[in-house]
Scaffold this motif. Sequence first.
Motif, PDB file in Angstrom:
ATOM      1  N   ILE A  25       3.252  -4.089  21.790  1.00 49.30           N
ATOM      2  CA  ILE A  25       2.979  -5.384  21.280  1.00 49.30           C
ATOM      3  C   ILE A  25       2.782  -6.286  22.322  1.00 49.30           C
ATOM      4  N   GLU A  86       8.457  -1.884  14.287  1.00 51.74           N
ATOM      5  CA  GLU A  86       7.247  -4.028  14.647  1.00 51.74           C
ATOM      6  C   GLU A  86       6.132  -4.020  15.442  1.00 51.74           C
ATOM      7  N   THR A  89       3.210  -4.016  12.749  1.00 49.72           N
ATOM      8  CA  THR A  89       3.139  -4.690  11.246  1.00 49.72           C
ATOM      9  C   THR A  89       2.078  -5.778  12.012  1.00 49.72           C
ATOM     10  N   PHE A  90       3.164  -6.263  13.389  1.00 49.69           N
ATOM     11  CA  PHE A  90       2.499  -7.652  14.042  1.00 49.69           C
ATOM     12  C   PHE A  90       0.701  -6.976  14.405  1.00 49.69           C
ATOM     13  N   ILE A  99       1.229  -7.692   6.209  1.00 46.38           N
ATOM     14  CA  ILE A  99       1.535  -7.234   6.713  1.00 46.38           C
ATOM     15  C   ILE A  99       2.113  -5.597   5.276  1.00 46.38           C
ATOM     16  N   LEU A 132      11.210  -5.284  10.793  1.00 45.43           N
ATOM     17  CA  LEU A 132      10.710  -5.896  10.180  1.00 45.43           C
ATOM     18  C   LEU A 132      11.129  -7.452  10.578  1.00 45.43           C
ATOM     19  N   ASP A 134      12.602  -7.889  13.285  1.00 43.82           N
ATOM     20  CA  ASP A 134      12.241  -7.636  15.007  1.00 43.82           C
ATOM     21  C   ASP A 134      10.804  -8.085  15.231  1.00 43.82           C
ATOM     22  N   PHE A 135       9.731  -7.851  14.188  1.00 45.25           N
ATOM     23  CA  PHE A 135       8.957  -8.393  14.324  1.00 45.25           C
ATOM     24  C   PHE A 135       8.311  -9.622  14.490  1.00 45.25           C
ATOM     25  N   THR A 136       9.180 -10.527  13.369  1.00 45.47           N
ATOM     26  CA  THR A 136       9.525 -12.043  13.376  1.00 45.47           C
ATOM     27  C   THR A 136       9.921 -12.714  14.541  1.00 45.47           C
ATOM     28  N   GLU A 138       8.399 -11.564  17.232  1.00 49.94           N
ATOM     29  CA  GLU A 138       6.715 -12.060  18.008  1.00 49.94           C
ATOM     30  C   GLU A 138       6.183 -12.628  17.566  1.00 49.94           C
TER      31      GLU A 138
END
Length: 231
Positions: A25, A86, A89-90, A99, A132, A134-136, A138
Amino acid sequence: MKKHDRYERIVKLSRDITIEAKRIIFLLHNTNTDIESKKKTIVEEADSRLKALIETNFMSIAKELKNQDAYQYHRAYTSGLQEFIEALTFCQFVKNDNIDIWSNINNLFKYKDEDLGEYGLLFPQYDFILGLADFTGELMRRCINTLGIGNTNECFKLCNFVRYINAGFLGLMAPGNKELSRKAYVLRQSLTKMELVCYNIQIRGTEIPKHMLLSVIEATDVNAEEDEGFF
């Protein structure tokens, strides 16, 4: 004792996944550049490292769970799995502006071995949803960093994508689920910050130089106390 030993082995594998996913990440945030060749190199490296996790650590966990009740061991690796989602998908978003769906990602955890035959990792949709969320976070960081280099169009694109994900979370009302409620609330906070960025670009972008917009936004108090009824 065998069950305890297996559980501890899976915990260690999951911990290693978490550490590597966090590093990936961090690496992907370096793609916030106008140099396409550099961006391509970083994405290729991230892709390679994500695949390595699938073919090593996750495969080892799947082997440990072969012929076992996987749900008894789910807690041992759920944190690593969420961190991986996370990162994955990032990486997908940086590469494709989109994604993959759960079922396609689930297929990544299907394995075949001459001795063990076909087997796979238990990958609940619940872990995908939490990863997902947590991905937001980032994407929010990417939005702020993007504003710092003056790429305002990217800010709107990122904000709209997170808004779309947030709309999906509004349909996941789970009064008794603290973890889902907490992550949905943090998601809303991230979206609020991104909307503030876009608001300032739209309203003040003509009067303040692009490179100074970030300092104005950082000095603004973000009120994210209003949630969507998750609590």
